[in-house]
Design a protein around this motif. Structure first.
Motif, PDB file in Angstrom:
ATOM      1  N   ASP A  39       0.600  -1.237   0.135  1.00 11.63           N
ATOM      2  CA  ASP A  39      -0.038  -0.150  -0.084  1.00 11.63           C
ATOM      3  C   ASP A  39       0.937   1.258  -0.022  1.00 11.63           C
ATOM      4  O   ASP A  39       1.609   1.657  -1.000  1.00 11.63           O
ATOM      5  CB  ASP A  39      -0.989   0.088   1.122  1.00 11.63           C
ATOM      6  CG  ASP A  39      -2.106  -1.095   1.053  1.00 11.63           C
ATOM      7  OD1 ASP A  39      -2.079  -1.774  -0.003  1.00 11.63           O
ATOM      8  OD2 ASP A  39      -2.834  -1.354   1.794  1.00 11.63           O
ATOM      9  N   ASP A  40       0.649   2.113   1.076  1.00 12.77           N
ATOM     10  CA  ASP A  40       1.378   3.435   1.142  1.00 12.77           C
ATOM     11  C   ASP A  40       3.337   3.184   1.507  1.00 12.77           C
ATOM     12  O   ASP A  40       3.196   2.034   2.011  1.00 12.77           O
ATOM     13  CB  ASP A  40       0.906   4.079   2.413  1.00 12.77           C
ATOM     14  CG  ASP A  40      -0.531   4.598   1.987  1.00 12.77           C
ATOM     15  OD1 ASP A  40      -1.002   4.733   0.579  1.00 12.77           O
ATOM     16  OD2 ASP A  40      -1.511   4.788   2.949  1.00 12.77           O
ATOM     17  N   TYR A  41       3.781   4.046   1.061  1.00 12.32           N
ATOM     18  CA  TYR A  41       5.250   4.014   1.194  1.00 12.32           C
ATOM     19  C   TYR A  41       5.292   3.899   2.776  1.00 12.32           C
ATOM     20  O   TYR A  41       4.603   4.291   3.710  1.00 12.32           O
ATOM     21  CB  TYR A  41       5.733   5.585   1.116  1.00 12.32           C
ATOM     22  CG  TYR A  41       7.181   5.784   1.370  1.00 12.32           C
ATOM     23  CD1 TYR A  41       8.214   5.033   0.768  1.00 12.32           C
ATOM     24  CD2 TYR A  41       7.387   6.955   2.200  1.00 12.32           C
ATOM     25  CE1 TYR A  41       9.449   5.577   0.986  1.00 12.32           C
ATOM     26  CE2 TYR A  41       8.709   7.217   2.206  1.00 12.32           C
ATOM     27  CZ  TYR A  41       9.792   6.572   1.843  1.00 12.32           C
ATOM     28  OH  TYR A  41      11.017   6.916   2.076  1.00 12.32           O
TER      29      TYR A  41
END
Lengths: 217, 217
Positions: free
Chosen positions: A152-154
């Motif tokens: 998903d996100d960093y």
């Protein structure tokens, strides 16, 4: 305030990139590996394994922690950043952090030893580690084919793997044809926090290394 | 119920030892490494890195997780066992788990490759890995000089390191003179859960290996 004991290596950068990205206040203590300071008794008291990085958190009873992977998890919990709140996602981030700790890091480290540092040229060992690094890069590339970041996100998993992958030239490993990996690498490179983290404890000037016939990044 | 995809290796045992010690119900799917089953597409769908162990937790939406270190953290959180509730102690356990993931495991793994599996004898590589493993064993031994386990009570950090250290003969690394390490190793060996875990997916009979001129443990 945190004290970071570090040196300009991928494992050191993992800690400083995390600190910069999380915007946690810290001071840097450079441990000079060329002078063998990591083997001195004051440092062994901080980490019995004589390895950088180490942190001491003065806001938490001078709590001292070694191992870059453990430090990243600690800092992520402290800051509440770059580690998902959702349990399943968090465990997936841990999986890819462990992939770096047990795979990318040790294998690129061995490639560096046999390809860069050893006087004796041992082709079997060099090709073994180059092949294994390339295989691991291909695992990352395939995984990144349909996602922007590893989970998903960093997250700290991206930071950890990127701190090693960005030095692919130094290890003598090609990323040719790995376009998803390259896109991911470039997108992290474009982050000012990540870039600042790689200039701790000082900025490595590629030109200096190139003069010595070496290319770090 | 959990499904454990595994093979008789130190990384595989880390998962089965944890499951046995935590008394979590599980079923075993043996992945035959000699037949290359870890490279088959059904397995790659479970772990893009084609490595055992992998777990699927049927009580948690068939959540699938790879990397032995990540699996141990997941199982410890699920069971509430062998990971301290105190945050500082928990991060110290993570540090010693990372020490195994990035040090003991990869270095003993490389010792095995050059000492056991490779047809070509490369003395420089063999001695490099034997020296590094011995150095890491000495780090454990010193740390264990004034404590029973790596961090207070027996934890997943002990299980992880033990699963590798117990195979020191196979890697050709001596533990002579490391009496704290030996005491710690013997005390874990005496635990029925730990021992049962090392017999998954089947018991390795030392006599068979000795006949082939090999000694695993």
């Amino acid at each position: 305030m945190i004290t970071l004991y570090t040196a300009p290596t991928p494992n050191g950068w993992k800690a400083s990139v995390a600190l910069e990205e999380m915007q946690l206040p810290y001071q840097v203590h450079h441990v000079d590996l060329h002078k063998g300071q990591q083997k001195e008794s004051w440092f062994k008291a901080l980490n019995p394994n004589n390895r950088i990085p180490v942190i001491t958190d003065h806001e938490n009873d001078d709590f001292t922690l070694a191992e870059s992977g453990a430090i990243m998890l600690y800092l992520a919990e402290k800051s509440g950043k770059f580690l998902p709140a959702d349990a399943k996602k968090r465990h997936q981030v841990t999986q890819w952090l462990m992939f770096q700790m047990s795979g990318i890091g040790p294998m690129m480290g061995q490639a560096n030893v046999f390809y860069r540092y050893m006087d004796e040229a041992i082709p079997t060992a060099i090709s073994r580690y180059h092949n294994e690094c390339r295989r691991l890069f291909e695992v990352l590339d395939s995984h990144l084919a349909d996602r922007e970041f590893l989970v998903d996100d960093y997250s700290i998993a991206d930071m950890a793997n990127w701190c090693w992958v960005r030095t692919y030239k130094w290890s003598g490993v090609s990323i040719e044809g790995l376009e998803h990996l390259r896109r991911w690498k470039n997108s992290i490179e474009a982050r000012s926090g990540a870039r600042r983290g790689t200039e701790i404890p000082y900025k490595i000037v590629p030109e200096t290394l190139q003069k010595a016939g070496k290319t770090l990044i």
